[in-house]
Design an enzyme around this catalytic site. Structure first.
Site, PDB file in Angstrom:
ATOM      1  N   GLU A  54       0.841  -1.210   0.000  1.00  0.00           N
ATOM      2  CA  GLU A  54       0.000   0.000   0.000  1.00  0.00           C
ATOM      3  C   GLU A  54       0.874   1.257   0.000  1.00  0.00           C
ATOM      4  O   GLU A  54       0.825   2.050   0.937  1.00  0.00           O
ATOM      5  CB  GLU A  54      -0.874   0.021   1.270  1.00  0.00           C
ATOM      6  N   PRO A  55       1.675   1.458  -1.034  1.00  0.00           N
ATOM      7  CA  PRO A  55       2.527   2.652  -1.015  1.00  0.00           C
ATOM      8  C   PRO A  55       1.728   3.908  -1.344  1.00  0.00           C
ATOM      9  O   PRO A  55       0.868   3.896  -2.223  1.00  0.00           O
ATOM     10  CB  PRO A  55       3.538   2.367  -2.137  1.00  0.00           C
TER      11      PRO A  55
ATOM     12  N   ARG B 143       2.774  20.258   5.985  1.00  0.00           N
ATOM     13  CA  ARG B 143       3.838  19.404   6.535  1.00  0.00           C
ATOM     14  C   ARG B 143       4.939  20.154   7.297  1.00  0.00           C
ATOM     15  O   ARG B 143       5.343  19.705   8.373  1.00  0.00           O
ATOM     16  CB  ARG B 143       4.438  18.518   5.435  1.00  0.00           C
TER      17      ARG B 143
ATOM     18  N   CYS C  40      -2.519  33.796   9.409  1.00  0.00           N
ATOM     19  CA  CYS C  40      -2.312  34.480  10.697  1.00  0.00           C
ATOM     20  C   CYS C  40      -1.969  33.475  11.797  1.00  0.00           C
ATOM     21  O   CYS C  40      -2.767  33.236  12.713  1.00  0.00           O
ATOM     22  CB  CYS C  40      -3.560  35.264  11.066  1.00  0.00           C
TER      23      CYS C  40
HETATM   24  N1  LLP Z   1      -1.356   2.047   4.532  1.00  0.00           N
HETATM   25  C1  LLP Z   1      -1.826   2.534   5.691  1.00  0.00           C
HETATM   26  C2  LLP Z   1      -2.708   1.705   6.511  1.00  0.00           C
HETATM   27  C3  LLP Z   1      -1.456   3.826   6.112  1.00  0.00           C
HETATM   28  O1  LLP Z   1      -1.899   4.293   7.280  1.00  0.00           O
HETATM   29  C4  LLP Z   1      -0.598   4.610   5.313  1.00  0.00           C
HETATM   30  C5  LLP Z   1      -0.215   5.969   5.709  1.00  0.00           C
HETATM   31  C6  LLP Z   1      -0.145   4.059   4.088  1.00  0.00           C
HETATM   32  C7  LLP Z   1      -0.537   2.773   3.744  1.00  0.00           C
HETATM   33  C8  LLP Z   1       0.743   4.821   3.161  1.00  0.00           C
HETATM   34  O2  LLP Z   1       1.971   5.100   3.750  1.00  0.00           O
HETATM   35  P1  LLP Z   1       3.146   5.734   2.872  1.00  0.00           P
HETATM   36  O3  LLP Z   1       3.520   4.716   1.826  1.00  0.00           O
HETATM   37  O4  LLP Z   1       2.621   6.968   2.260  1.00  0.00           O
HETATM   38  O5  LLP Z   1       4.241   5.982   3.821  1.00  0.00           O
HETATM   39  N2  LLP Z   1       0.637  12.875   6.568  1.00  0.00           N
HETATM   40  C9  LLP Z   1       1.901  12.243   6.877  1.00  0.00           C
HETATM   41  C10 LLP Z   1       1.909  10.775   6.509  1.00  0.00           C
HETATM   42  C11 LLP Z   1       0.807   9.992   7.166  1.00  0.00           C
HETATM   43  C12 LLP Z   1       0.769   8.555   6.725  1.00  0.00           C
HETATM   44  C13 LLP Z   1      -0.454   7.874   7.208  1.00  0.00           C
HETATM   45  N3  LLP Z   1      -0.615   6.526   6.786  1.00  0.00           N
HETATM   46  C14 LLP Z   1       3.013  13.020   6.190  1.00  0.00           C
HETATM   47  O6  LLP Z   1       2.728  14.027   5.572  1.00  0.00           O
HETATM   48  O7  LLP Z   1       4.173  12.648   6.295  1.00  0.00           O
END
Ligand code: LLP
Length: 421
Positions: free
Chosen positions: A275-276, A314, A343
């Protein structure tokens, strides 16, 4: 290879000059490279080629319809975590069996939608949720395909505590010591079929050893379930989390990742799901903004831009680093606080950052903004959300129009329609 390069001193996205986009669309605007997305997908798909696998893009990273279409056409499937994301996935053309539905707090309404759509897997994060899915599927006269998301309870390295998800006590997943009981229950309940065991350890993982540890816990659980006669499993799901460089670090070691994942999947004889989110989209996107003013404050040089924490949360929320460059090459550099118009003192893109010595009117490009940029954007200070532009070779298109003031108030009314209780 980056799709953002300088040609005669001007930053381009693939074949399109960024200043031309700013003139045509205005700022702030998110700009995405289709080639960069396809490239990342291909590289990831290639290292997993030795095993049957499905790449489900975690669209929380960016669920803009125009991008979902590119990602689908590249060959990805999709991971959604809300009714709204399910709706977006369907609009973008994903078939039900290409969709997996996760999330720690799915409402009954959302579960009904997932069951009615017939998604490939609904990921279960607690025993009460499992019982609810069984009941709702029974009422709908169907059987739901479920996976158990296990919290493998391992300590992980990520850049911020907020994006760890697989440690003991986290709110996500079924605690490891309960996972066997919940999986056994799933096998026994009449209106669900247990098809997957999975995990998601965290985002932006800096140490691949986390996958080794997590997978070995899943393998132990799967082995035990099979020994007890569970014969419906199709998938092992290892979540997302692949590292993306923001600050010039080494990129994710895909060969190392595959060397952990591939043998485990071969041992298990299941189809792999990953799940990337960030990996597929982060580096493919930038935020294009303009410098409005420049001033000195308390001995610091401050650049005030037309974008801020409402467009890209971020830096403010996670203290995250995003590289910033001027779109037109400028001689000389200086240390600036690059801030937004909101603000809030926390409204900044970078503090004390060495960048080109730019003047008001200059265009800035904020890099690695494709993931968790627009998807976390808000209307704070009643700011319309940015336009989004997709570039493909020398062509470009607005895939999301800039929000208008009318959009901001569409659901509101000045005069309440009072009702009596
Ligand atoms: N699968 C699940 C169950 C997840 O909770 C997430 C991300 C992913 C896959 C995807 O993860 P990734 O491959 O993108 O690392 N807003 C934060 C990141 C929060 C990620 C939440 N879950 C940021 O801006 O760094």
């Amino acid at each position: 290879m980056s799709m953002f390069n300088r040609v005669s001193g001007t930053l381009h996205c693939e074949g399109v000059p960024m200043d031309q986009l700013a003139d045509a669309v205005g700022t702030p605007a998110y700009v995405y490279s289709a080639a960069a997305i396809r490239d990342q997908f291909r590289r990831l798909d290639a290292v997993l080629a030795p095993v049957p696998h499905r790449i489900h893009y975690a669209c929380k990273a960016n669920a803009s319809l125009g991008l979902l279409a590119v990602i689908r056409e590249a060959g990805a499937r999709i991971d959604v975590v809300s009714g709204g994301e399910l709706y977006r996935a369907q609009l973008a053309g994903f078939a039900p069996d290409e969709i997996i539905f996760g999330g720690v707090g799915k409402s009954a309404h959302e579960l009904r939608e997932a069951i009615a759509a017939g998604v490939h897997v609904i990921s279960v994060e607690s025993e009460p949720e499992l019982r609810q899915i069984d009941a709702l599927a029974g009422l709908a006269g169907t059987t739901a395909r479920v996976g158990i998301r296990v919290n493998p309870e391992i300590t992980v390295e990520t850049f911020h505590d907020y994006i760890k998800t697989g440690e003991k006590g986290d709110k996500f997943g079924v605690p490891f010591d309960e996972a066997h009981t919940v999986a056994t229950l799933a096998h026994a309940l009449p209106h669900v079929t247990l098809v997957a065991i999975g995990m998601h350890i965290g985002s932006q993982l800096t140490d691949l050893a986390a996958y080794t540890d997590g997978i070995s816990r899943l393998e132990a659980l799967i082995g035990r379930l099979r020994a007890e006669g569970v014969d419906t499993l199709e998938h092992v799901d290892i979540g997302g989390g692949l590292f993306v460089p923001y600050e010039g670090e080494a990129p994710a070691d895909l060969a190392g990742y595959a060397s952990i994942v591939v043998p485990a999947v071969q041992r298990l004889g299941l189809e792999l799901i990953i799940e990337p989110g960030r990996f597929l989209i982060a580096e493919a996107g930038v935020l294009l903004a303009r410098v409005l003013y420049r001033k000195r404050s308390g001995g610091r040089d401050v650049l005030i831009t037309d974008t801020g924490m409402n467009d890209l949360l971020r830096p403010s929320h996670y203290d995250a680093y995003h590289r910033i460059e001027a779109v037109h090459a400028v001689a000389g550099r200086r240390r600036f606080d690059v801030v937004g118009p909101i603000c809030e003192s926390g409204d900044f893109l970078a503090l004390d950052r060495d960048i080109e010595d730019v003047q008001p009117g200059a265009l800035l490009c904020v890099f690695t903004a494709g993931a968790y940029g627009i998807s976390m954007a808000s209307n704070y200070n009643a700011r319309p959300r940015a336009a989004e532009v997709l570039v493909d070779g020398s062509r470009w298109a607005v895939i999301t129009a800039r929000e208008t003031y009318t959009d901001l108030v569409r659901r509101e009314s000045v005069t309440p329609e009072w009702r009596n209780s």
